[in-house]
Scaffold this motif. Sequence first.
Motif, PDB file in Angstrom:
ATOM      1  N   GLU B 278       0.825  -1.201   0.000  1.00  7.18           N
ATOM      2  CA  GLU B 278       0.000   0.000   0.000  1.00  7.18           C
ATOM      3  C   GLU B 278       0.856   1.245   0.000  1.00  7.18           C
ATOM      4  O   GLU B 278       1.578   1.525   0.940  1.00  7.18           O
ATOM      5  CB  GLU B 278      -0.919  -0.006   1.222  1.00  7.18           C
ATOM      6  N   LYS B 279       0.764   1.967  -1.090  1.00  6.09           N
ATOM      7  CA  LYS B 279       1.527   3.201  -1.209  1.00  6.09           C
ATOM      8  C   LYS B 279       0.531   4.345  -1.293  1.00  6.09           C
ATOM      9  O   LYS B 279      -0.564   4.176  -1.830  1.00  6.09           O
ATOM     10  CB  LYS B 279       2.358   3.173  -2.492  1.00  6.09           C
ATOM     11  N   PRO B 280       0.935   5.514  -0.781  1.00 11.03           N
ATOM     12  CA  PRO B 280       0.063   6.665  -0.998  1.00 11.03           C
ATOM     13  C   PRO B 280       0.076   6.978  -2.492  1.00 11.03           C
ATOM     14  O   PRO B 280       1.142   6.935  -3.115  1.00 11.03           O
ATOM     15  CB  PRO B 280       0.741   7.784  -0.196  1.00 11.03           C
ATOM     16  N   GLY B 281      -1.048   7.292  -3.048  1.00 10.96           N
ATOM     17  CA  GLY B 281      -1.051   7.614  -4.472  1.00 10.96           C
ATOM     18  C   GLY B 281      -2.405   7.380  -5.106  1.00 10.96           C
ATOM     19  O   GLY B 281      -3.371   7.027  -4.439  1.00 10.96           O
ATOM     20  N   SER B 282      -2.435   7.569  -6.401  1.00 12.60           N
ATOM     21  CA  SER B 282      -3.678   7.398  -7.161  1.00 12.60           C
ATOM     22  C   SER B 282      -3.433   6.330  -8.210  1.00 12.60           C
ATOM     23  O   SER B 282      -2.396   5.689  -8.210  1.00 12.60           O
ATOM     24  CB  SER B 282      -4.030   8.718  -7.848  1.00 12.60           C
ATOM     25  N   LYS B 283      -4.366   6.197  -9.127  1.00 15.51           N
ATOM     26  CA  LYS B 283      -4.141   5.224 -10.192  1.00 15.51           C
ATOM     27  C   LYS B 283      -3.046   5.696 -11.159  1.00 15.51           C
ATOM     28  O   LYS B 283      -2.467   4.902 -11.871  1.00 15.51           O
ATOM     29  CB  LYS B 283      -5.447   4.926 -10.936  1.00 15.51           C
ATOM     30  N   ASP B 284      -2.745   6.973 -11.105  1.00 11.07           N
ATOM     31  CA  ASP B 284      -1.732   7.507 -12.018  1.00 11.07           C
ATOM     32  C   ASP B 284      -0.349   7.656 -11.390  1.00 11.07           C
ATOM     33  O   ASP B 284       0.665   7.389 -12.022  1.00 11.07           O
ATOM     34  CB  ASP B 284      -2.172   8.882 -12.548  1.00 11.07           C
ATOM     35  N   VAL B 285      -0.310   8.136 -10.133  1.00 16.71           N
ATOM     36  CA  VAL B 285       0.983   8.452  -9.514  1.00 16.71           C
ATOM     37  C   VAL B 285       1.053   7.846  -8.103  1.00 16.71           C
ATOM     38  O   VAL B 285       0.092   7.930  -7.347  1.00 16.71           O
ATOM     39  CB  VAL B 285       1.206   9.978  -9.409  1.00 16.71           C
ATOM     40  N   ASP B 286       2.193   7.222  -7.804  1.00 16.97           N
ATOM     41  CA  ASP B 286       2.429   6.676  -6.456  1.00 16.97           C
ATOM     42  C   ASP B 286       3.633   7.353  -5.817  1.00 16.97           C
ATOM     43  O   ASP B 286       4.620   7.638  -6.492  1.00 16.97           O
ATOM     44  CB  ASP B 286       2.761   5.178  -6.531  1.00 16.97           C
ATOM     45  N   GLY B 374       5.113  18.775   4.262  1.00 17.53           N
ATOM     46  CA  GLY B 374       4.133  17.916   3.609  1.00 17.53           C
ATOM     47  C   GLY B 374       4.536  17.739   2.157  1.00 17.53           C
ATOM     48  O   GLY B 374       5.119  18.628   1.558  1.00 17.53           O
ATOM     49  N   LEU B 375       4.238  16.565   1.612  1.00 14.77           N
ATOM     50  CA  LEU B 375       4.633  16.286   0.238  1.00 14.77           C
ATOM     51  C   LEU B 375       3.412  15.895  -0.581  1.00 14.77           C
ATOM     52  O   LEU B 375       2.563  15.133  -0.095  1.00 14.77           O
ATOM     53  CB  LEU B 375       5.627  15.124   0.208  1.00 14.77           C
ATOM     54  N   ALA B 376       3.373  16.416  -1.799  1.00  9.23           N
ATOM     55  CA  ALA B 376       2.222  16.107  -2.633  1.00  9.23           C
ATOM     56  C   ALA B 376       2.625  16.044  -4.093  1.00  9.23           C
ATOM     57  O   ALA B 376       3.666  16.566  -4.486  1.00  9.23           O
ATOM     58  CB  ALA B 376       1.140  17.165  -2.437  1.00  9.23           C
ATOM     59  N   VAL B 377       1.808  15.371  -4.872  1.00  9.27           N
ATOM     60  CA  VAL B 377       1.911  15.477  -6.324  1.00  9.27           C
ATOM     61  C   VAL B 377       0.531  15.858  -6.839  1.00  9.27           C
ATOM     62  O   VAL B 377      -0.458  15.214  -6.520  1.00  9.27           O
ATOM     63  CB  VAL B 377       2.392  14.158  -6.964  1.00  9.27           C
ATOM     64  N   THR B 378       0.529  16.932  -7.566  1.00  5.32           N
ATOM     65  CA  THR B 378      -0.733  17.445  -8.076  1.00  5.32           C
ATOM     66  C   THR B 378      -0.616  17.545  -9.591  1.00  5.32           C
ATOM     67  O   THR B 378       0.476  17.827 -10.100  1.00  5.32           O
ATOM     68  CB  THR B 378      -0.999  18.860  -7.507  1.00  5.32           C
ATOM     69  N   SER B 379      -1.689  17.292 -10.299  1.00  2.68           N
ATOM     70  CA  SER B 379      -1.595  17.453 -11.753  1.00  2.68           C
ATOM     71  C   SER B 379      -2.659  18.417 -12.266  1.00  2.68           C
ATOM     72  O   SER B 379      -3.723  18.555 -11.682  1.00  2.68           O
ATOM     73  CB  SER B 379      -1.667  16.101 -12.459  1.00  2.68           C
ATOM     74  N   SER B 383      -6.465  20.200 -11.238  1.00  6.28           N
ATOM     75  CA  SER B 383      -5.915  20.280  -9.890  1.00  6.28           C
ATOM     76  C   SER B 383      -6.145  18.976  -9.113  1.00  6.28           C
ATOM     77  O   SER B 383      -6.658  18.961  -8.014  1.00  6.28           O
ATOM     78  CB  SER B 383      -6.558  21.478  -9.183  1.00  6.28           C
ATOM     79  N   ILE B 384      -5.755  17.871  -9.777  1.00  7.36           N
ATOM     80  CA  ILE B 384      -5.968  16.556  -9.145  1.00  7.36           C
ATOM     81  C   ILE B 384      -4.828  16.267  -8.165  1.00  7.36           C
ATOM     82  O   ILE B 384      -3.660  16.292  -8.534  1.00  7.36           O
ATOM     83  CB  ILE B 384      -6.016  15.442 -10.216  1.00  7.36           C
ATOM     84  N   VAL B 385      -5.185  16.003  -6.920  1.00  2.82           N
ATOM     85  CA  VAL B 385      -4.162  15.666  -5.910  1.00  2.82           C
ATOM     86  C   VAL B 385      -3.990  14.147  -5.890  1.00  2.82           C
ATOM     87  O   VAL B 385      -4.886  13.415  -5.506  1.00  2.82           O
ATOM     88  CB  VAL B 385      -4.571  16.182  -4.514  1.00  2.82           C
ATOM     89  N   HIS B 386      -2.820  13.666  -6.299  1.00  2.48           N
ATOM     90  CA  HIS B 386      -2.576  12.217  -6.333  1.00  2.48           C
ATOM     91  C   HIS B 386      -2.259  11.681  -4.956  1.00  2.48           C
ATOM     92  O   HIS B 386      -2.636  10.582  -4.610  1.00  2.48           O
ATOM     93  CB  HIS B 386      -1.463  11.890  -7.334  1.00  2.48           C
ATOM     94  N   PHE B 387      -1.497  12.452  -4.219  1.00  2.63           N
ATOM     95  CA  PHE B 387      -1.311  12.134  -2.796  1.00  2.63           C
ATOM     96  C   PHE B 387      -0.877  13.407  -2.104  1.00  2.63           C
ATOM     97  O   PHE B 387      -0.333  14.311  -2.720  1.00  2.63           O
ATOM     98  CB  PHE B 387      -0.293  11.010  -2.571  1.00  2.63           C
ATOM     99  N   PHE B 388      -1.154  13.473  -0.820  1.00  2.00           N
ATOM    100  CA  PHE B 388      -0.688  14.598  -0.043  1.00  2.00           C
ATOM    101  C   PHE B 388      -0.375  14.078   1.358  1.00  2.00           C
ATOM    102  O   PHE B 388      -1.271  13.833   2.151  1.00  2.00           O
ATOM    103  CB  PHE B 388      -1.747  15.717  -0.010  1.00  2.00           C
TER     104      PHE B 388
END
Lengths: 298, 428
Positions: B278-286, B374-379, B383-388
Motif C-alpha cells: 500500500e503506497k500513498p497515491g492514485s491510479k496515475d501516480v504513487d 508535507g509532500l504532494a503530487v498534483t496534476s 488540480s488533481i491531488v494524487h497524494f498529499f
Amino acid sequence: MDMDMSKNMERVMKDKQEGLEEWSTIIKPKTSVWNLYIKEIWAYRDLLILFVKRDIITVYKQTVLGPIWFFVQPILTTLVYIFVFGGIAGISTGGIPKPLFYLSGIILWNYFADCFTLTSDTFIKNQNIFGKVYFPRLILPLSIVVSGLIKLAIQFTLFIAFYVYYYFQSGIAPNYSAILILPYLLLLMAGLGLGFGLIFSSLTTKYRDLKFLIVFGVQLFMYATPIIYPMSSIGVTAKEILFYNPLTHIIEAFKYGFIGEGEFNGLGLVYSGVVTFIVLTSGILLFNRTEKSFMDTV
Amino acid sequence: MSKVVLKIENLSKRYRLGEVGSGTISHDLNRFWAKLRGKEDPLSQVGQVNDRTAESISDYVWALKDINFELREGEILGVIGKNGAGKSTLLKLISKITSPTTGSIKAKGRIASLLEVGTGMHPEMTARENIYLNGAILGMTKSEIKKKFDEIIEFAGVGLYVDTPVKRFSSGMRVRLGFAVAAFLEPEILIVDEVLAVGDIEFQKKAIGKMKDVSSNSGRTVLFVSHNMSSIKTLCDSGLVMSNGTVSFKGDIDSSIQYYLGNSKNLNSFKSYENLDEKPGSKDVDLLEYKLIDKEGEVIDSFNLYEEVSVQMKFHIKKLNGKIYPNIHVLDKYENYFLVDTIPENEIPKETGIFISTFKFPKYIFNTGEYSIGLAVTSFPGSIVHFFENPAIIFNVTEDDLSLRIGPSTGMLPGVTRMQLQTKTLKI
C-alpha cells in the motif's frame, strides 16, 4: 504474448495446487489436548535415551565413590530405619527380617518419590532448554521415569543380595506366582509417580506454592503407605483408610510375592490400576495444555 | 519460482504484563465466566500495539500483531528491528516454544531452531557425549549424528578434546562445538537468533559461510535475526523489518536495512513505500520514498541553520495525465504555512517512470525549532491531488555554533526565518 499468458496461467494454477498441498507442520493457537503426538515422541526416542544416559552418568561424576552411591543411600536409610522404627519405636515388621523389610520398602518408595518429585520440577528446572528449543516436552518426564527404573534395577541387586542371604538363613517362603506381576507393579508405581508429577509440574508453573507442598507432602505420604509398618500390624479402621491409597496394594503385593508376608489384595490392585490410569491420563492432558503456554507464565 | 515452504498468516501473540500470580485465579475465573456465556474475552484489548515507551491501558500487550509473510525455498530472510520489536517472539512461535494467540504458521519440512548455541549441553559430559545430546535435542537421530560426527569435530576444531568434559573447554570452544552441531543439522527450515554474536570474528565468518553454503546448495530456507547489519547483509537476500510487534517493511535486504536504519534513529525524515503493497497515491501516480538529507546525502532529522539540506521525493508515474507538479509544503511548529514550492515548467516529467525531485533549502532559511514538511503530487488541468502526505517529514533546526552568528545577541532570536538580508551600511 499468448505464450506469456499461458505461462502465467500455469504458474497461477501451480501456486494454487501448492496451496492445497499438505503442510507438514501447522502451528495454531489451540490444538486439542487429546493430541498426544505419540509419533513425534517416537521420532525423538534417541533423545529420550540420551537424557537417561545423561541422568545416570552425571549424577555421581567427580565423586570418590561414584556409582556406589546408588547403594550407600538405601543401606544407610535402612540402618536408620532399623534403629529408629524397629528399635526405638518398636514397630513390628510382621515376621520379615528387618533389613529385608525396610530395604524393599525404601527402594520401592524411592522409585515412586523420585518419579514424582523429579517430574514435578520438569517445567521450572528445564525452562532454559524449553525456552530455546522445541522437542516433545513429555520426553523429559519420560526420561526421568526410565532413569529411575535403571536406578531401581541397580538397587534391586542389593535387595537380591540380602534376599538370597535371608532365603538360606531364615527360610523365606516366596509366592512365585505373585512375583510374576512385578512388571505390573512397576508399571503402576511409574504411572502414579509420573501422573502425579505431571499434574504438579503443570500447576507449579502458575502457582509456585505447590513446590513447597511437594517436598514435605511426599515425606508425609510415605507414612500413609505401609513402608515402615506392615498392613498386618494396623487396626481395621486404618486398614480401611489405607485401602484408598493406591500404593498400599503395590507395596503389599511386592512383599507378599518376594517375602511371603503381606496382604495380596486383588481388588486393591485393580483399584490401583484404575487410579493410576486416571491420574496418568489427567496428568498428561494437563501437561499437554501447559506446555503450549508455560513459557509465558513461568 | 520455488515453492512456498513457510507461510505465516495473521499471527498474533499476547502477553500478560506485570507479576503473574497475584490475582491470576480471579482473572482466570473472570475469563472462564465470559467464555461460558460466549462473550468476548474481557481482558483482551483489541487493536493495541506494543509500544514499550507508552504505558499500556490493559494488563495484556500484543507482542505480535497480525504478522503475514511467506518464505520460499532457499530464501534467506533477515529479520531486523529494535529491541522489543517482536523478533524473538516471532522466532519463538515459529520454533514452537510458545504457541500463538491467533493465526497460524504453516511449514513444509522440518523446522530447527538455533536460538542459543549448545542448548542442553552438560558441563560434566565429554564433547562426544554432548554432541550426541545436543544433536538429539535439536532433532537429529543418533545415526544422523554418527554419520556427521567427524565433520562436526573438524568444523568445531576440538579434535584433540573429544573425550574431555566440556566444563574444561574455554567459552569459545563451547560455542564452536555448539554451532558445529547445529551447522550439520539438515532441516528444511532453519531459524537462527543472534547466536553468531558470540565467538571470534574468524569463527563468525566461518559460520556465516557455512550457513550460506548450506542454503544455496541444498535449498535450505533460513530465517535469521541479528542486530549486526553487516552479517545480515552478507547472509540474507531479503529482509523483514519489525517494529512494535508488526511488520513495518518487507523487501530486498538492502532496502530493508536502509529502512531500518532510517527508522531506528527514530527519524521522521525518511520513509520508503517501495516494497510495501500500500503506497500513498492514485491510479496515475504513487509515492515511493521521501527523505531529508544533508550535503553528503545522509538522512538526517536535525541540522544547524547554517547548513544546507534537501528534501527528496521519489514517485512513480504510471500514467501521464496532464502536467505533473510535485510540491512541498513547509509548516512551522505552530502549523503556520512557512512556504509552498513546486518545480519549474522545464522539469515537469514528460513520460511515465520513476522520478526523483530534489528541493534544496539554502542556509539560514529556517530559524531554530521544529518544522514539518508535507509532500504532494498534483496534476493540472483539474488540480488533481494524487497524494498529499502531511506532515511527512518532521525535523529540528539547531544553532550549535553561535560564533557564526551575525550580531552580538546570543539568545534565541524571534521569527520564522533567519534569512540574511543583503545589507549595506554607508556613511553619508
